[in-house]
Design a protein around this motif. Structure first.
Motif, PDB file in Angstrom:
ATOM      1  N   SER A 212       0.854  -1.192   0.000  1.00  0.00           N
ATOM      2  CA  SER A 212       0.000   0.000   0.000  1.00  0.00           C
ATOM      3  C   SER A 212       0.886   1.237   0.000  1.00  0.00           C
ATOM      4  CB  SER A 212      -0.930   0.008   1.223  1.00  0.00           C
ATOM      5  OG  SER A 212      -0.177   0.111   2.417  1.00  0.00           O
ATOM      6  N   TYR A 213       0.276   2.386  -0.297  1.00  0.00           N
ATOM      7  CA  TYR A 213       1.006   3.656  -0.240  1.00  0.00           C
ATOM      8  C   TYR A 213      -0.006   4.777  -0.039  1.00  0.00           C
ATOM      9  CZ  TYR A 213      -0.347   3.918  -5.215  1.00  0.00           C
ATOM     10  OH  TYR A 213      -1.042   3.928  -6.394  1.00  0.00           O
ATOM     11  N   GLU A 214       0.490   5.911   0.432  1.00  0.00           N
ATOM     12  CA  GLU A 214      -0.372   7.078   0.651  1.00  0.00           C
ATOM     13  C   GLU A 214      -0.507   7.867  -0.641  1.00  0.00           C
ATOM     14  OE1 GLU A 214       1.338   9.275   3.899  1.00  0.00           O
ATOM     15  OE2 GLU A 214       0.202   8.122   5.380  1.00  0.00           O
ATOM     16  N   TYR A 216      -3.333  11.159  -2.482  1.00  0.00           N
ATOM     17  CA  TYR A 216      -4.223  12.274  -2.176  1.00  0.00           C
ATOM     18  C   TYR A 216      -5.383  12.250  -3.156  1.00  0.00           C
ATOM     19  CZ  TYR A 216      -0.256  13.605   0.618  1.00  0.00           C
ATOM     20  OH  TYR A 216       0.751  13.588   1.550  1.00  0.00           O
ATOM     21  N   TYR A 272      -5.654  18.449   2.380  1.00  0.00           N
ATOM     22  CA  TYR A 272      -4.296  18.578   1.854  1.00  0.00           C
ATOM     23  C   TYR A 272      -4.361  19.460   0.608  1.00  0.00           C
ATOM     24  CZ  TYR A 272      -2.913  15.119   5.212  1.00  0.00           C
ATOM     25  OH  TYR A 272      -2.671  14.482   6.405  1.00  0.00           O
ATOM     26  N   LYS A 293      -6.171  12.614   2.336  1.00  0.00           N
ATOM     27  CA  LYS A 293      -5.146  11.583   2.255  1.00  0.00           C
ATOM     28  C   LYS A 293      -5.824  10.217   2.315  1.00  0.00           C
ATOM     29  CE  LYS A 293      -1.083  12.002   4.424  1.00  0.00           C
ATOM     30  NZ  LYS A 293      -0.066  11.943   5.514  1.00  0.00           N
ATOM     31  N   VAL A 295      -5.152   5.746   1.677  1.00  0.00           N
ATOM     32  CA  VAL A 295      -4.195   4.653   1.519  1.00  0.00           C
ATOM     33  C   VAL A 295      -4.652   3.813   0.328  1.00  0.00           C
ATOM     34  CG1 VAL A 295      -3.230   2.573   2.555  1.00  0.00           C
ATOM     35  CG2 VAL A 295      -3.580   4.625   3.954  1.00  0.00           C
TER      36      VAL A 295
END
Length: 298
Positions: A212-214, A216, A272, A293, A295
């Motif tokens: 996984s990654y963050e 926007y 954000y 944000k 995931v």
């Protein structure tokens, strides 16, 4: 894209959709001297200089924003025939037509005056795009992934929505009609990683990716403060300026009026901001985009 094998056979790299965003234009010129650097064994590539007249006149556009002319309705409306609208139809004929495109994948290269760094804007969150984001972030840890999947590709009006798969490479901060080496280098690196990803995808050779990654996910756009006549009466707060992808909470100052009054954000989520104080958006009095944000599960 061949749906049976999910293979991408043809790629178009587009620069100069906006005539005063110079990184993509000068990268196209560089790659035209050595076209194989943007091709790979499993697919062919072509380059498209989208808006040459705007570049010649050192403007974003002559008549209207080209990157808003690619809805199906507009492409099919022959009454929309100013310069950018006509170019959009020509590019759609060259790469599309939208909905049944002969090209499988578009990379559209853009600059922003905002402090967004190297940003990859995905129009879809399907497996192909989720993995692309993971691959690019693994190769470029400073890269940011932005999801603009609030509409279907068919409903999007961006140039990169001509094809079933398409992305926007958005890199800044760079003033309009200027070249910055750091920004151009980021754009070139990200483009090469995307092309490498397509090759690895096609040959079933992707490395192990993060689980996984963050990223926007676009939520809304805010306007600059206006009076009843639509006149601008304030500016982006100095604490927010250049703070792209930094969190904004309810009660934080977001605008300063010209009389010195501070305006506070009243949102009910952690936001954000990005595209903060983008010069090109002043014609619509837009101040910034806000994202949440998220995931992304790969």
């Amino acid at each position: 894209m061949n749906t049976r094998t999910n293979t991408i056979n043809s790629v178009a790299v587009v620069g100069g959709t906006h005539g005063n965003e110079f990184s993509g234009i000068y990268l196209l010129r560089k790659w035209q001297q050595n076209p194989q650097v943007i091709s790979r064994d499993s697919f062919s590539s072509q380059m498209v200089f989208a808006n040459p007249k705007a570049f010649e006149e050192n403007k974003r556009y002559l008549d209207c924003d080209m990157n808003r002319q690619f809805s199906l309705d507009d492409l099919n409306n022959q009454d929309l025939a100013n310069y950018e609208q006509s170019r959009a139809k020509a590019i759609n004929a060259q790469l599309g037509p939208k909905g049944n495109a002969k090209i499988d994948f578009i990379i559209d290269l853009h600059n922003t005056t905002s402090n967004m760094g190297p940003s990859l804007i995905l129009l879809q969150s399907d497996a192909f795009n989720r993995k692309m984001g993971a691959y690019v972030k693994a190769k470029m840890p400073d890269a940011v992934v932005v999801l603009e999947d609030q509409s279907s590709v068919e409903e999007h009006y961006f140039l990169s929505s001509i094809t079933n798969q398409g992305v926007i490479v958005e890199v800044g901060p760079q003033p309009q009609s200027v070249i910055r080496q750091d920004v151009l280098d980021w754009m070139e690196e990200m483009t090469q990683h995307i092309l490498d990803y397509v090759e690895l995808h096609n040959t079933d050779a992707l490395p192990e990716l993060p689980a996984s990654y963050e990223a926007y996910k676009y939520e809304e756009t805010l306007k600059l403060p206006e009076d009843a006549n639509g006149e601008r009466i304030g500016m982006v707060h100095k604490n927010v300026q250049d703070a792209d992808f930094k969190p904004l909470h309810a009660g934080d100052p977001i605008f300063t009026l010209f009389d010195g009054t501070e305006v506070y954000w009243e949102g009910d989520y952690e936001a954000y901001p990005h595209f903060i104080n983008e010069a090109a958006y002043y014609d619509n009095n837009l101040a910034m985009s806000l994202a949440k944000k998220v995931v992304v599960e790969v």
